[in-house]
Design an enzyme around this catalytic site. Sequence first.
Site, PDB file in Angstrom:
ATOM      1  N   ASP A  85      -2.416  14.634 -17.950  1.00  0.00           N
ATOM      2  CA  ASP A  85      -1.512  13.561 -18.349  1.00  0.00           C
ATOM      3  C   ASP A  85      -0.078  14.005 -18.058  1.00  0.00           C
ATOM      4  OD1 ASP A  85      -2.009  11.041 -19.870  1.00  0.00           O
ATOM      5  OD2 ASP A  85      -0.229  11.857 -20.876  1.00  0.00           O
ATOM      6  N   LYS A 138      13.249   5.614  -5.022  1.00  0.00           N
ATOM      7  CA  LYS A 138      13.642   4.277  -5.413  1.00  0.00           C
ATOM      8  C   LYS A 138      12.416   3.509  -5.936  1.00  0.00           C
ATOM      9  CE  LYS A 138      13.135   0.844  -2.536  1.00  0.00           C
ATOM     10  NZ  LYS A 138      11.773   0.683  -2.032  1.00  0.00           N
ATOM     11  N   HIS A 168      14.736   6.274   1.899  1.00  0.00           N
ATOM     12  CA  HIS A 168      14.284   6.852   3.173  1.00  0.00           C
ATOM     13  C   HIS A 168      15.018   6.256   4.373  1.00  0.00           C
ATOM     14  CE1 HIS A 168      11.570   3.375   3.445  1.00  0.00           C
ATOM     15  NE2 HIS A 168      11.428   3.667   4.730  1.00  0.00           N
ATOM     16  N   LYS A 172      16.429   7.917   8.433  1.00  0.00           N
ATOM     17  CA  LYS A 172      16.005   7.420   9.753  1.00  0.00           C
ATOM     18  C   LYS A 172      17.053   7.767  10.802  1.00  0.00           C
ATOM     19  CE  LYS A 172      13.337   3.420   8.199  1.00  0.00           C
ATOM     20  NZ  LYS A 172      12.160   3.071   8.968  1.00  0.00           N
ATOM     21  N   GLU A 206       9.061  -8.003   8.188  1.00  0.00           N
ATOM     22  CA  GLU A 206       7.758  -7.335   8.155  1.00  0.00           C
ATOM     23  C   GLU A 206       6.676  -8.380   8.330  1.00  0.00           C
ATOM     24  OE1 GLU A 206       8.521  -3.382   5.525  1.00  0.00           O
ATOM     25  OE2 GLU A 206       8.388  -5.234   4.410  1.00  0.00           O
ATOM     26  N   ASP A 225      13.506  -4.413  -3.963  1.00  0.00           N
ATOM     27  CA  ASP A 225      12.700  -3.510  -3.130  1.00  0.00           C
ATOM     28  C   ASP A 225      13.484  -3.002  -1.920  1.00  0.00           C
ATOM     29  OD1 ASP A 225      10.368  -2.154  -2.335  1.00  0.00           O
ATOM     30  OD2 ASP A 225       9.767  -3.797  -1.015  1.00  0.00           O
ATOM     31  N   HIS A 230      17.916  -0.140   0.832  1.00  0.00           N
ATOM     32  CA  HIS A 230      17.899   0.087   2.285  1.00  0.00           C
ATOM     33  C   HIS A 230      18.974  -0.728   3.011  1.00  0.00           C
ATOM     34  CE1 HIS A 230      14.274   2.040   1.287  1.00  0.00           C
ATOM     35  NE2 HIS A 230      13.406   1.099   1.581  1.00  0.00           N
ATOM     36  N   LYS A 316       8.551 -10.412   3.806  1.00  0.00           N
ATOM     37  CA  LYS A 316       7.164 -10.076   4.149  1.00  0.00           C
ATOM     38  C   LYS A 316       6.533 -11.303   4.803  1.00  0.00           C
ATOM     39  CE  LYS A 316       7.079  -6.185   1.512  1.00  0.00           C
ATOM     40  NZ  LYS A 316       7.107  -4.869   2.144  1.00  0.00           N
TER      41      LYS A 316
END
Length: 466
Positions: A85, A138, A168, A172, A206, A225, A230, A316
């Site tokens: 745990d 994040k 991230h 890049k 995406e 998100d 980003h 998306k």
Amino acid sequence: MNVHHSDALVFFGATGDLIYKKIFPALYAMERRGHLQAPVIGVARSDWTIEQFRARARASVEKHDGFDEAVFAKFQERLRYISGDYGAPATHAALRKELGDAAHPLHYLAIPPSVFEKVVERLGQSGCARGARVIIEKPFGRDLSSAQALSATLHTVFDESCVFRIDHYLGKESVQNLLVFRFANTFLEPFWNRTYVESVQITMAEKFGVEGRGSFYEESGAIRDVIQNHLLQVVGFLAMESPTKTNHEAIRDEQVKVFKMIRPLKPEDIVRGQFRGYREEEGVARDSKVETFAAARLRIDSPRWDGVPFFIRAGKCLPTTMTEVLVMLKPPAIGKLCAGQANYVRFRLSPDVTIAIGARVKRPGEELIGDLTELKVVNHPRGDEMDAYERLLSDAIVGDGTLFASQGGVEAAWAVVQPVLGLVTPVHDYEPGTWGPSEAEKLGAGICGCQSPVWLLPDGEDEESK
Ligand code: BG6
């Protein structure tokens, strides 16, 4: 920068998606390059054996090109696994034991927010935090106040210089290239401002949906998100002033200045969309109003950008997967020479990397008219370059925070989106495979002569011409 190298790598949430998709491949790549020196300790609730953990690592890296059995054999020898745990003292006692002589562990917390505070507290109590660094993923909170609370929790145990906040996108190559291209090229500076730029448009499209992450996405939505982090990082690199040095404080400070100059969004600056079928996804409420698409119009109150709209959209289930920046210049005085679209600079950030300048050349024949062409200045083939996670993990191991988000930046970015979080604006349906709700097209209307966003499509074709 504190200069010691991390001598043990600990991953909380080791059986999760992130470790499987991003971290194992990054660690394996480091092993292949001879850059990995430390043991890798996975911690998770699942009652796994070390063999199961190794099998999971193998399944993750095996499907990548160039899998090498000998490299993997070396890598799997580094793996350790602790099941327990997250908040239990026994788990942390086992970790302390496993760390052995390691004096500078690096703890990577890929865990749900609900257990975060407990884990940090236990790391402190057990002695596992001594001499350590910590990486967090994040989202850094859900809004401004929870981001501040999260940071305060971390600071009960870790000094700020030991906290590494991964976004991230900053790892890049293509995103770093924005910084280099802007500040290493003198020719850009004269037109990189409100006098010549009409608008800036950033698209993160995406093709896929939420891919089994329905319950995560329900808590998040496109604004939290990818826009708050980003895409605002990309805006920061495009809009910032030249840092005086290339050390991490100077670059991060300039970015934070940009975030602080972005006006907090108003409901009329944002369009939220949801693809049809989202509500049937596992973990998604049948009446969910969470956005899978968002388009926003930002204004930056700086001498350089005053009056230039920055349009951002992310979604998306769009027609393609790509991230692209388009800096549209104002049309020339002699409009007849160039009917239609004016000059632009286009940065394709993924999946491939392209920098192109949209320019006019004379159409062969009698007419004095310019046809649009693209001068492609860079088109990297995908080579042996480091993936973002490999780059960022390697940096954290040596204590270099240049490419990590700062708390000041995180808070300033939350302040931008804070007024439009939640259900402040309606969510419009859109058909999967389309460019989101048509309302997004109207965002540009009515601003100082600026037309609707052009929203270029891949290869520089504009949407309307399709
Ligand atoms: C993640 C988001 O941070 O970034 C995902 O949570 C998104 O929803 C992903 O798909 C995109 O990253 P990349 O590197 O594939 O563009």
